[in-house]
Design a protein around this motif. Structure first.
Motif, short mmCIF file in Angstrom:
data_model
loop_
_atom_site.label_atom_id
_atom_site.label_comp_id
_atom_site.label_asym_id
_atom_site.label_seq_id
_atom_site.Cartn_x
_atom_site.Cartn_y
_atom_site.Cartn_z
N VAL A 231 0.84 -1.20 0.00
CA VAL A 231 0.00 0.00 0.00
C VAL A 231 0.87 1.25 0.00
CG1 VAL A 231 -1.73 1.31 1.29
CG2 VAL A 231 -1.88 -1.20 1.17
N ALA A 232 1.91 1.26 0.87
CA ALA A 232 2.78 2.43 0.98
C ALA A 232 3.54 2.69 -0.31
CB ALA A 232 3.75 2.23 2.14
N ARG A 233 4.02 1.63 -0.97
CA ARG A 233 4.83 1.83 -2.18
C ARG A 233 3.98 2.33 -3.34
NH1 ARG A 233 7.64 -3.71 -3.16
NH2 ARG A 233 8.98 -2.32 -4.42
N ASP A 234 2.68 2.07 -3.32
CA ASP A 234 1.81 2.59 -4.36
C ASP A 234 1.58 4.09 -4.22
OD1 ASP A 234 1.51 0.15 -5.59
OD2 ASP A 234 -0.37 -0.35 -4.55
N VAL A 235 1.72 4.59 -2.99
CA VAL A 235 1.42 6.00 -2.71
C VAL A 235 2.69 6.85 -2.64
CG1 VAL A 235 0.40 7.57 -1.00
CG2 VAL A 235 -0.68 5.35 -1.48
N LEU A 236 3.79 6.28 -2.16
CA LEU A 236 5.01 7.04 -1.88
C LEU A 236 6.18 6.48 -2.70
CD1 LEU A 236 4.45 7.06 1.95
CD2 LEU A 236 4.28 9.09 0.48
N PRO A 237 6.67 7.21 -3.69
CA PRO A 237 7.78 6.73 -4.53
C PRO A 237 9.03 6.39 -3.73
CG PRO A 237 6.71 8.61 -5.56
CD PRO A 237 6.11 8.48 -4.19
N ALA A 238 9.30 7.14 -2.66
CA ALA A 238 10.50 6.86 -1.87
C ALA A 238 10.43 5.49 -1.22
CB ALA A 238 10.69 7.94 -0.80
N VAL A 239 9.25 5.12 -0.74
CA VAL A 239 9.07 3.80 -0.14
C VAL A 239 9.21 2.72 -1.20
CG1 VAL A 239 7.45 2.29 1.07
CG2 VAL A 239 7.60 4.71 1.70
N ASP A 240 8.71 2.98 -2.39
CA ASP A 240 8.82 2.01 -3.47
C ASP A 240 10.30 1.76 -3.81
OD1 ASP A 240 7.82 0.37 -5.65
OD2 ASP A 240 8.52 1.97 -6.96
N ARG A 241 11.08 2.85 -3.90
CA ARG A 241 12.51 2.69 -4.20
C ARG A 241 13.24 1.97 -3.07
NH1 ARG A 241 15.03 8.30 -5.34
NH2 ARG A 241 13.39 9.04 -3.97
N PHE A 242 12.86 2.27 -1.84
CA PHE A 242 13.48 1.63 -0.68
C PHE A 242 13.23 0.13 -0.69
CE2 PHE A 242 12.83 0.18 3.76
CZ PHE A 242 14.13 0.32 4.23
N LEU A 243 12.00 -0.26 -0.90
CA LEU A 243 11.65 -1.68 -0.90
C LEU A 243 12.26 -2.40 -2.11
CD1 LEU A 243 7.93 -1.41 0.24
CD2 LEU A 243 9.89 -2.12 1.61
N SER A 244 12.35 -1.70 -3.24
CA SER A 244 13.00 -2.29 -4.41
C SER A 244 14.47 -2.54 -4.15
CB SER A 244 12.84 -1.38 -5.63
OG SER A 244 11.48 -1.23 -5.98
N ALA A 245 15.12 -1.59 -3.47
CA ALA A 245 16.54 -1.75 -3.17
C ALA A 245 16.77 -2.89 -2.20
CB ALA A 245 17.08 -0.45 -2.59
N LYS A 246 15.91 -3.04 -1.22
CA LYS A 246 16.08 -4.10 -0.23
C LYS A 246 15.88 -5.49 -0.84
CE LYS A 246 17.22 -1.62 3.24
NZ LYS A 246 18.64 -1.67 3.67
N ALA A 247 15.19 -5.55 -1.97
CA ALA A 247 14.92 -6.85 -2.62
C ALA A 247 16.04 -7.24 -3.59
CB ALA A 247 13.60 -6.79 -3.36
N VAL A 248 17.04 -6.39 -3.76
CA VAL A 248 18.13 -6.65 -4.70
C VAL A 248 18.95 -7.85 -4.24
CG1 VAL A 248 20.37 -5.76 -5.45
CG2 VAL A 248 18.33 -4.35 -5.69
N THR A 249 19.28 -8.75 -5.17
CA THR A 249 20.08 -9.93 -4.84
C THR A 249 21.31 -10.07 -5.73
OG1 THR A 249 18.72 -11.32 -6.28
CG2 THR A 249 18.11 -11.20 -3.93
N SER A 250 21.46 -9.21 -6.76
CA SER A 250 22.62 -9.32 -7.65
C SER A 250 23.16 -7.93 -7.97
CB SER A 250 22.23 -10.02 -8.96
OG SER A 250 21.38 -9.21 -9.73
N VAL A 251 24.40 -7.90 -8.44
CA VAL A 251 25.03 -6.64 -8.81
C VAL A 251 24.26 -5.98 -9.95
CG1 VAL A 251 27.13 -5.60 -9.77
CG2 VAL A 251 27.31 -7.38 -8.03
N GLU A 252 23.84 -6.77 -10.92
CA GLU A 252 23.11 -6.22 -12.06
C GLU A 252 21.82 -5.53 -11.62
OE1 GLU A 252 24.31 -9.28 -11.81
OE2 GLU A 252 25.97 -9.13 -13.25
N GLN A 253 21.11 -6.18 -10.67
CA GLN A 253 19.88 -5.57 -10.16
C GLN A 253 20.19 -4.27 -9.40
OE1 GLN A 253 18.21 -8.66 -7.73
NE2 GLN A 253 17.17 -9.69 -9.44
#
Length: 552
Positions: A231-253
């Motif tokens: 819900v938060a990532r749909d409303v707040l771009p900063a939260v979306d970027r934060f959660l996307s970064a935390k899900a990173v598992t490779s250098v390319e990502q």
């Protein structure tokens, strides 16, 4: 003829070990000489800019801190709103006047703890501007617990009234909701100066701010743990970027989210911050302060190399005047970065292994450019300046910027003298003084990296010498600038008397600027002399202030 003791009384040449006859505003300094006491507000300004970390050559850190805290409390009692206005001006100035926010945050906490209703109201309005980050807020909160808390047996607990709750709430309500989300994602948890855990979630529960729109309502719920990530990532771009970064598992990502989503480095998993390719992408997107602080890391892991493409991009950013100004880079932070990076070695934790790297020359050159740009553009005054750097033994004391050793007071004075020499383009002559005058190595072409090996000549202190030397040499200066800790004692006349004699014999309109390198509370500059200015040595506006004062 019998000796006449009255013949030794003089107002034109008094040994510095005695006060000038008829002057009741002189006090003994720590070295045993007599100097002028600064007024309350000048002392407070010195504290807010210079801080007290490391103490002085004669006065320990704890005592110097206690003395300056007393000055702060006295000023709050006299005019609390004026204290808030002063600290806010220093904390928000461009270029930045103080290297670090800690003294201003401590003073703001003291205004809440010790001030009257008007002072607390002024502090409430200032909090969000002075405590711009989560780290700042944690420092403020920790200082307030010490000053306005109640004992618990294991420390202190804050006494949070309505005014403080409103002020803390304003931190969450100032700026766009996504900007606040960005700060929360960068650092949701920090530690107070006492080392205690500090969480934005806890502050939110204390403050109970009322959201002003649906986006902020979502943000508060997410921080508190009541709103789902999706819900938060749909409303707040900063939260979306934060959660996307935390899900990173490779250098390319990681490279992709940095390049495409402009994810800040603080959002990334620790494992990704050990990868050269990730920092190669971050060179273009990371904040200027973070870029400077991570130069050693990027060099150590191989991102920055001689003649490298990433190095060229880093140099371009470090040499960008607008970027340096917008990032509020303080000259002393730039100089500290130059010293640390140039050393090729760091050991942040004594129990950890030392980290080493080979400095890239182009980066060192760029940091020197950053240092100069951080002062802003100052046109030469067109006046002739004599600059005297106190090189006595006490100037070997360390000068600190936010807890980090910058160098000695002598080295800092020389660094500022170099800057004046460059600005004034040949109209500056620099000397060193202890109990004699020595030739200075400072010129307008002095490489600032050289200063790390410079040491003061040592010995006693006679700060009348800049003026007596200028008189003896018939040096027609429009201004005489002295960088000192004001611990003079050895002269046969006081500096103020020597300045008067110099004006009488050589330059009637000469002005003097006394630049304090420590917050000791006294000065060689006569407060009754309109042609004398007392300033603090770590103020980034120093060249501009000196320039304007000598011109006027």
């Amino acid at each position: 003829m019998a000796r006449d003791p009255l013949a030794a009384v003089s107002t034109t040449a008094t040994p510095q070990s005695r006060p000038i006859s008829g002057r009741t505003d002189q006090v003994p300094n720590a070295a045993g000489g007599y100097v002028f006491a600064k007024d309350l507000w000048t002392r407070l300004e010195d504290f807010l800019i210079l801080g007290t970390t490391g103490g002085t050559y004669y006065v320990g850190e704890d005592r110097l801190t206690a003395e300056n805290a007393d000055v702060l409390f006295q000023a709050i009692g006299e005019d609390g709103p004026r204290v808030v206005a002063l600290l806010t001006g220093i904390a928000t100035a461009r270029p930045p006047r103080a290297p670090k926010q800690r003294p201003a945050l401590f003073a703001l906490a003291a205004c809440y703890a010790k001030g009257d209703a008007d002072t607390r109201q002024a502090a409430k309005s200032a909090l969000a501007r002075v405590a711009r980050t989560t780290d700042h807020l944690a420092q403020f909160f920790g200082y307030y617990k010490n000053l306005g808390g109640k004992a618990t047996g294991r420390g202190s607990a804050p006494v949070v009234g309505r005014s403080l709750r409103t002020a803390l709430g304003s931190w969450f309500l100032t700026g766009d909701a996504d900007d606040v989300a960005f700060k929360a994602c960068k650092a949701a948890q920090r530690r107070t100066p006492q080392g205690e855990a500090f969480s934005l979630r806890d502050v939110l529960r204390i403050a109970h701010p009322v959201p002003d729109d649906e986006r902020r309502r979502t943000l508060f719920g997410w921080i508190a743990g009541n709103v789902h990530d999706d819900v938060a990532r749909d409303v707040l771009p900063a939260v979306d970027r934060f959660l996307s970064a935390k899900a990173v598992t490779s250098v390319e990502q990681a490279v992709r989210v940095v390049s495409e989503a402009r994810v800040p480095w603080e959002f990334l998993p620790d494992a990704m911050l050990r990868e050269p390719a990730v920092w190669d992408a971050l060179v273009d997107t990371v904040g200027m302060t973070a870029l400077i602080r991570n130069l050693a890391r990027m060099t150590r892991i191989g991102t920055l190399t001689p003649m490298g493409e990433a190095t060229a991009r880093a140099v371009a950013r470090l040499s960008d005047a607008d970027a340096v100004r917008k990032a509020r880079i303080h000259p002393m932070d730039a100089w500290l970065a130059m010293r640390v990076y140039g050393s090729g070695r760091a050991q942040p934790n004594r129990k950890a292994d030392a980290q080493t790297w080979t400095p890239v020359p182009a980066i060192l050159d760029a940091l020197e450019e950053t240092y100069e740009l951080s002062f802003g553009a100052v046109a030469p005054s067109g006046r002739r300046l004599l600059v005297a750097v106190d090189s006595s033994g006490s100037m070997g004391q360390g000068v600190y910027s936010g807890g980090s050793l910058l160098g000695t007071a002598y080295q800092a004075g020389c660094a500022l003298a170099v800057m004046l020499a460059r600005i004034e383009r040949g109209n500056v002559h620099v000397i060193d003084v202890d109990t004699a005058v020595h030739a200075s190595r400072v010129t307008s072409r002095t490489n600032l990296r050289e200063l790390s090996s410079w040491t003061p000549s040592g010995g006693g202190t006679d700060l009348s010498l800049p003026f007596t030397w200028a008189a003896g040499e018939r040096f027609g200066a429009d201004g005489i600038v002295v960088f000192t800790d004001n611990e003079t004692w050895a002269g046969r006349s006081h500096p103020s008397q020597a300045l008067t004699a110099y004006r009488r014999s050589v330059s009637p309109d000469a002005r003097a600027v006394v630049v304090a390198m420590t917050a000791a509370g006294y000065t060689i500059g006569d407060p009754e002399d309109d042609g004398v200015l007392n300033v603090a040595g770590l103020d980034a506006s120093l060249p501009m202030v000196i320039n304007g004062f000598v011109r006027s």
